[in-house]
Design an enzyme around this catalytic site. Structure first.
Site, PDB file in Angstrom:
ATOM      1  N   GLU A   1       0.860  -1.191   0.000  1.00 35.81           N
ATOM      2  CA  GLU A   1       0.000   0.000   0.000  1.00 35.81           C
ATOM      3  C   GLU A   1       0.895   1.240   0.000  1.00 35.81           C
ATOM      4  O   GLU A   1       1.872   1.303   0.745  1.00 35.81           O
ATOM      5  CB  GLU A   1      -0.892  -0.111   1.242  1.00 35.81           C
ATOM      6  CG  GLU A   1      -1.252   1.146   1.924  1.00 35.81           C
ATOM      7  CD  GLU A   1      -1.822   0.879   3.337  1.00 35.81           C
ATOM      8  OE1 GLU A   1      -2.215  -0.254   3.671  1.00 35.81           O
ATOM      9  OE2 GLU A   1      -1.843   1.836   4.114  1.00 35.81           O
TER      10      GLU A   1
ATOM     11  N   ASN B   1      -5.563  -5.744   2.600  1.00 32.27           N
ATOM     12  CA  ASN B   1      -6.105  -5.217   3.855  1.00 32.27           C
ATOM     13  C   ASN B   1      -7.386  -6.004   4.189  1.00 32.27           C
ATOM     14  O   ASN B   1      -8.207  -6.253   3.313  1.00 32.27           O
ATOM     15  CB  ASN B   1      -6.407  -3.735   3.684  1.00 32.27           C
ATOM     16  CG  ASN B   1      -5.258  -3.031   2.996  1.00 32.27           C
ATOM     17  OD1 ASN B   1      -4.944  -3.343   1.856  1.00 32.27           O
ATOM     18  ND2 ASN B   1      -4.627  -2.118   3.670  1.00 32.27           N
TER      19      ASN B   1
ATOM     20  N   HIS C   1      -2.651  -5.647  10.916  1.00 33.35           N
ATOM     21  CA  HIS C   1      -3.557  -6.688  10.408  1.00 33.35           C
ATOM     22  C   HIS C   1      -3.424  -7.993  11.176  1.00 33.35           C
ATOM     23  O   HIS C   1      -3.028  -9.011  10.607  1.00 33.35           O
ATOM     24  CB  HIS C   1      -3.267  -6.952   8.926  1.00 33.35           C
ATOM     25  CG  HIS C   1      -3.424  -5.755   8.041  1.00 33.35           C
ATOM     26  ND1 HIS C   1      -2.903  -5.691   6.767  1.00 33.35           N
ATOM     27  CD2 HIS C   1      -4.062  -4.574   8.232  1.00 33.35           C
ATOM     28  CE1 HIS C   1      -3.203  -4.527   6.212  1.00 33.35           C
ATOM     29  NE2 HIS C   1      -3.893  -3.817   7.092  1.00 33.35           N
TER      30      HIS C   1
HETATM   31  P1  FAE Z   1     -11.844  -5.112  15.594  1.00 36.07           P
HETATM   32  O1  FAE Z   1     -12.258  -4.162  14.543  1.00 36.07           O
HETATM   33  O2  FAE Z   1     -10.448  -5.051  16.116  1.00 36.07           O
HETATM   34  O3  FAE Z   1     -12.868  -4.947  16.797  1.00 36.07           O
HETATM   35  C1  FAE Z   1     -12.730  -5.594  18.017  1.00 36.07           C
HETATM   36  C2  FAE Z   1     -13.476  -4.789  19.068  1.00 36.07           C
HETATM   37  O4  FAE Z   1     -13.666  -5.592  20.218  1.00 36.07           O
HETATM   38  C3  FAE Z   1     -12.741  -3.530  19.520  1.00 36.07           C
HETATM   39  O5  FAE Z   1     -13.633  -2.447  19.524  1.00 36.07           O
HETATM   40  C4  FAE Z   1     -12.277  -3.885  20.936  1.00 36.07           C
HETATM   41  O6  FAE Z   1     -12.204  -2.754  21.802  1.00 36.07           O
HETATM   42  C5  FAE Z   1     -13.362  -4.841  21.384  1.00 36.07           C
HETATM   43  N1  FAE Z   1     -12.912  -5.817  22.392  1.00 36.07           N
HETATM   44  C6  FAE Z   1     -11.828  -6.598  22.344  1.00 36.07           C
HETATM   45  N2  FAE Z   1     -11.741  -7.410  23.415  1.00 36.07           N
HETATM   46  C7  FAE Z   1     -12.854  -7.087  24.188  1.00 36.07           C
HETATM   47  C8  FAE Z   1     -13.314  -7.559  25.445  1.00 36.07           C
HETATM   48  N3  FAE Z   1     -12.654  -8.510  26.129  1.00 36.07           N
HETATM   49  N4  FAE Z   1     -14.455  -7.023  25.948  1.00 36.07           N
HETATM   50  C9  FAE Z   1     -15.128  -6.060  25.256  1.00 36.07           C
HETATM   51  N5  FAE Z   1     -14.707  -5.577  24.065  1.00 36.07           N
HETATM   52  C10 FAE Z   1     -13.579  -6.094  23.537  1.00 36.07           C
HETATM   53  O7  FAE Z   1     -12.081  -6.620  15.147  1.00 36.07           O
HETATM   54  N6  FAE Z   1      -7.888  -2.941   7.440  1.00 36.07           N
HETATM   55  C11 FAE Z   1      -8.321  -2.736   6.177  1.00 36.07           C
HETATM   56  O8  FAE Z   1      -8.993  -3.608   5.599  1.00 36.07           O
HETATM   57  N7  FAE Z   1      -8.038  -1.546   5.531  1.00 36.07           N
HETATM   58  C12 FAE Z   1      -7.280  -0.567   6.102  1.00 36.07           C
HETATM   59  O9  FAE Z   1      -7.043   0.474   5.495  1.00 36.07           O
HETATM   60  C13 FAE Z   1      -6.793  -0.790   7.419  1.00 36.07           C
HETATM   61  N8  FAE Z   1      -6.016   0.137   8.049  1.00 36.07           N
HETATM   62  C14 FAE Z   1      -5.694  -0.030   9.363  1.00 36.07           C
HETATM   63  C15 FAE Z   1      -5.034   0.991  10.045  1.00 36.07           C
HETATM   64  C16 FAE Z   1      -4.811   0.881  11.415  1.00 36.07           C
HETATM   65  C17 FAE Z   1      -4.103   1.980  12.147  1.00 36.07           C
HETATM   66  C18 FAE Z   1      -5.249  -0.287  12.118  1.00 36.07           C
HETATM   67  C19 FAE Z   1      -5.046  -0.414  13.603  1.00 36.07           C
HETATM   68  C20 FAE Z   1      -5.881  -1.303  11.455  1.00 36.07           C
HETATM   69  C21 FAE Z   1      -6.116  -1.199  10.075  1.00 36.07           C
HETATM   70  N9  FAE Z   1      -6.794  -2.189   9.378  1.00 36.07           N
HETATM   71  C22 FAE Z   1      -7.163  -1.991   8.074  1.00 36.07           C
HETATM   72  C23 FAE Z   1      -7.181  -3.440  10.030  1.00 36.07           C
HETATM   73  C24 FAE Z   1      -8.664  -3.508  10.368  1.00 36.07           C
HETATM   74  O10 FAE Z   1      -9.077  -2.348  11.053  1.00 36.07           O
HETATM   75  C25 FAE Z   1      -8.916  -4.767  11.196  1.00 36.07           C
HETATM   76  O11 FAE Z   1      -8.553  -5.879  10.398  1.00 36.07           O
HETATM   77  C26 FAE Z   1     -10.344  -4.901  11.645  1.00 36.07           C
HETATM   78  O12 FAE Z   1     -10.756  -3.811  12.425  1.00 36.07           O
HETATM   79  C27 FAE Z   1     -10.539  -6.181  12.431  1.00 36.07           C
HETATM   80  O13 FAE Z   1     -11.912  -6.379  12.624  1.00 36.07           O
HETATM   81  P2  FAE Z   1     -12.430  -7.341  13.764  1.00 36.07           P
HETATM   82  O14 FAE Z   1     -13.876  -7.490  13.616  1.00 36.07           O
HETATM   83  O15 FAE Z   1     -11.592  -8.579  13.742  1.00 36.07           O
END
Ligand code: FAE
Length: 545
Positions: free
Chosen positions: A398, A522, A484
């Site tokens: 990217e 991503n 990721h």
């Molecule tokens: P996620 O979105 O991480 O959500 C998990 C949620 O569960 C969070 O709100 C936590 O606070 C909550 N949680 C965790 N444990 C607990 C608990 N014990 N009790 C209560 N709440 C809890 O999970 N991906 C892309 O496809 N494109 C991009 O451009 C991209 N850029 C990124 C840039 C950054 C800076 C970051 C950090 C990530 C990026 N990603 C990107 C990755 C993407 O955001 C990530 O793969 C997803 O958010 C993961 O989704 P999940 O549903 O697995």
């Protein structure tokens, strides 16, 4: 798309849900449901037929589809609701001027790019607060995650990429790819509000000069580039550039949240979920452990915290159906702890295995003085160097922004390499901590692959790497963090082919922990589409009376 048009395209449920979120934020509620839209905090719930842990992509899909099916559902999110203005009149702080809102209970920010010209000018002292971005540290790897209603959607770069069908099939041999690409990927993209940059605007705007320079350099090395879609509203971005809308992507906002333009989950899936009237969301509640009662229902021990991080209440919730959407490390930690501490002893031995970084490596190149990248850079990436088809060294890189407001001649990249290394989580009985067994040697594999690609680009352009961006040690490749995190409860191993956890009925995983360590692009579109597929199946087969 104009704001009015977008407004018209919002469903009634989304509008109701957004009103509830807005009112809850204004009044400081930590319990949110449709009642909040009438300025009343919902009653505390002790049990619900279904509980969803987390509010990121996998969780948000589960909440919406459960709510639509008429199943009363409670969502537990450890972060806060990001909907109220701080003293500066903004919800989120910018990347360039971080304050307490930036990071999850830190005294200093921990940005991926630590230094500039080796100077410690990037990170700032802050006071501890439930900020939007967390960096979870393990021995040789740290994992960036979003915290708050919307999870990673609050802080990510919005790149909404569908993986190559052949690589998806390689990673998920038991999933019907035709159905994924015919039904669930399109559904996910449409629900997430994916759109693409207008190529003519892209070619002419100063805000993407940095991308065009990188494209030129890649092309000189014989490499192809490809546009990537986004959940950032490009119509809004064009208005930012024209000076008719408040700047967000064009004002350096991204990893600590975007105040405008981004279609984060609180504006899409979660708003619609709340709008069903069947979904209640509790914020600042962290699930600590999961066990099962004698009648087969699940019991969750939960800490409710305040904005100083103090535990103000310890609660127990019961549910019949439990959906885990805490993200790759959040969900895996919960399940590894449950198996090893004996609260869910029948969990499969593959829970806690198959974890990877999606091969992430960040790096910068130094351009010639005549190859300016521009002082003005949009924070939303729109293009990648696509060398995934190179079987000897598959990489998708990217083209990332580095918006400092000054010309710096740096081209920055987040490379996604096809690193086959995987790691496992282990449980420390003495402390109750869950550890990740990723080693520095495993990161070196990603670096080797990224280096091969970028050595080629440097050779073709007679350029060199930047040595000043990742700390004091002349580090070229940032290989000690990932954006990721993927795996830990891999589909078809720790779960059946639909995310049903092996060994326990009515327990599901819906998030990034299902993806076996790599997806080549991503990941959030894949996570969303897989969750849609799980919910479509589970609601038909598992919830029949
Ligand atoms: P996620 O979105 O991480 O959500 C998990 C949620 O569960 C969070 O709100 C936590 O606070 C909550 N949680 C965790 N444990 C607990 C608990 N014990 N009790 C209560 N709440 C809890 O999970 N991906 C892309 O496809 N494109 C991009 O451009 C991209 N850029 C990124 C840039 C950054 C800076 C970051 C950090 C990530 C990026 N990603 C990107 C990755 C993407 O955001 C990530 O793969 C997803 O958010 C993961 O989704 P999940 O549903 O697995």
């Amino acid at each position: 798309m104009t704001a009015k048009l977008m407004q018209r395209q919002l469903t009634r449920r989304q509008i109701l849900g957004m009103a509830a979120l807005q009112t809850a934020a204004t009044l400081g509620f930590t319990r949110i449901g449709l009642q909040s839209a009438q300025a009343a905090e919902p009653e505390a719930v002790e049990s619900a037929p279904a509980i969803v842990v987390g509010s990121g992509y996998g969780a948000a899909v589960a909440a919406l589809r459960l709510g639509q099916a008429g199943i009363r559902t409670l969502v537990l999110e450890m972060g806060r609701l990001w909907n109220t203005n701080g003293p500066d009149g903004k919800v989120f702080c910018s990347t360039g001027a971080p304050d307490q809102r930036s990071m999850w209970f830190r005294t200093r920010t921990e940005a991926p790019l630590a230094t500039f010209l080796w100077l410690d000018v990037v990170n700032k002292d802050i006071s501890p607060y439930p900020g939007a971005l967390d960096r979870v540290h393990y021995d040789h790897m740290s994992v960036y995650v979003g915290r708050g209603v919307g999870g990673g959607s609050l802080v990510n770069g919005g790149m909404a990429v569908t993986p190559l069908q052949s690589y998806f099939a390689e990673q998920f041999p038991t999933v019907d790819t035709a159905e994924m690409y015919g039904t669930y990927f399109p559904r996910a993209r449409s629900m997430l509000g994916v759109n693409t940059v207008d190529p003519a605007w892209f070619e002419s705007t100063e805000w993407y000069r940095f991308t065009r320079i990188s494209r030129q350099h890649a092309s000189k090395a014989g490499l192809k580039t490809t546009f990537v879609p986004s959940v950032y509203d490009f119509g809004y971005m064009q208005r930012e550039a024209a000076g008719t809308a408040t700047k967000s992507a064009l004002a350096g906002e991204v990893i600590y949240g975007n105040n405008h333009g981004k279609r984060s989950l609180d504006k899409t899936y979660l708003a619609s979920a709340l709008g069903t009237g069947n979904v209640t969301l509790h914020t600042l509640e962290r699930v600590k452990s999961i066990s099962r009662a004698a009648d087969g229902t699940y019991v969750l021990a939960v800490d409710r915290i305040d904005e100083t991080g103090t535990v103000v209440e310890t609660k127990e919730y019961g549910c019949r159906y439990l959906f885990l959407g805490g993200g790759s490390v959040g969900t895996t930690e919960l399940l590894v702890r449950a198996r090893e501490s004996g609260t869910l002893p029948a969990l499969d031995s593959s829970v806690g295995t198959g974890w990877g970084t999606n091969g992430n490596v960040m790096l910068g190149r130094a351009n010639h003085l005549w190859d300016t990248v521009g002082a003005n850079q949009s924070t939303m990436p729109v293009m990648g160097i696509d060398d995934w088809a190179n079987t000897a060294n598959p990489v998708f890189a990217e083209i990332a922004p580095l918006p400092t407001g000054l010309e710096h001649w740096v081209s920055l990249y987040l490379a996604i390499t096809k690193n086959p290394e995987r790691a496992s989580f282990s449980y420390d009985n003495a402390t109750g901590a869950v550890k990740l067994g990723w080693s520095a040697a495993q990161s070196a594999v990603s670096v080797g692959m990224a280096k091969k690609l970028f050595d080629r680009i440097n050779r073709a352009n007679t350029t060199i790497y930047r040595y000043d961006l990742f700390g004091s040690g002349n580090k070229v490749f940032a290989d000690d963090f990932t954006y990721h995190p993927l795996g830990g409860c891999v589909l078809g191993k720790a779960t059946d082919d639909y995310g049903r956890v092996k060994g326990y009925a009515r327990l599901y995983v819906t998030d990034g922990s299902l993806v076996p360590g790599s997806i080549g692009v991503n990941p959030f579109v894949t996570i969303t589409a897989l969750a849609e597929r799980t919910m479509a199946r589970v609601l038909v087969e598992d919830t029949a009376p």
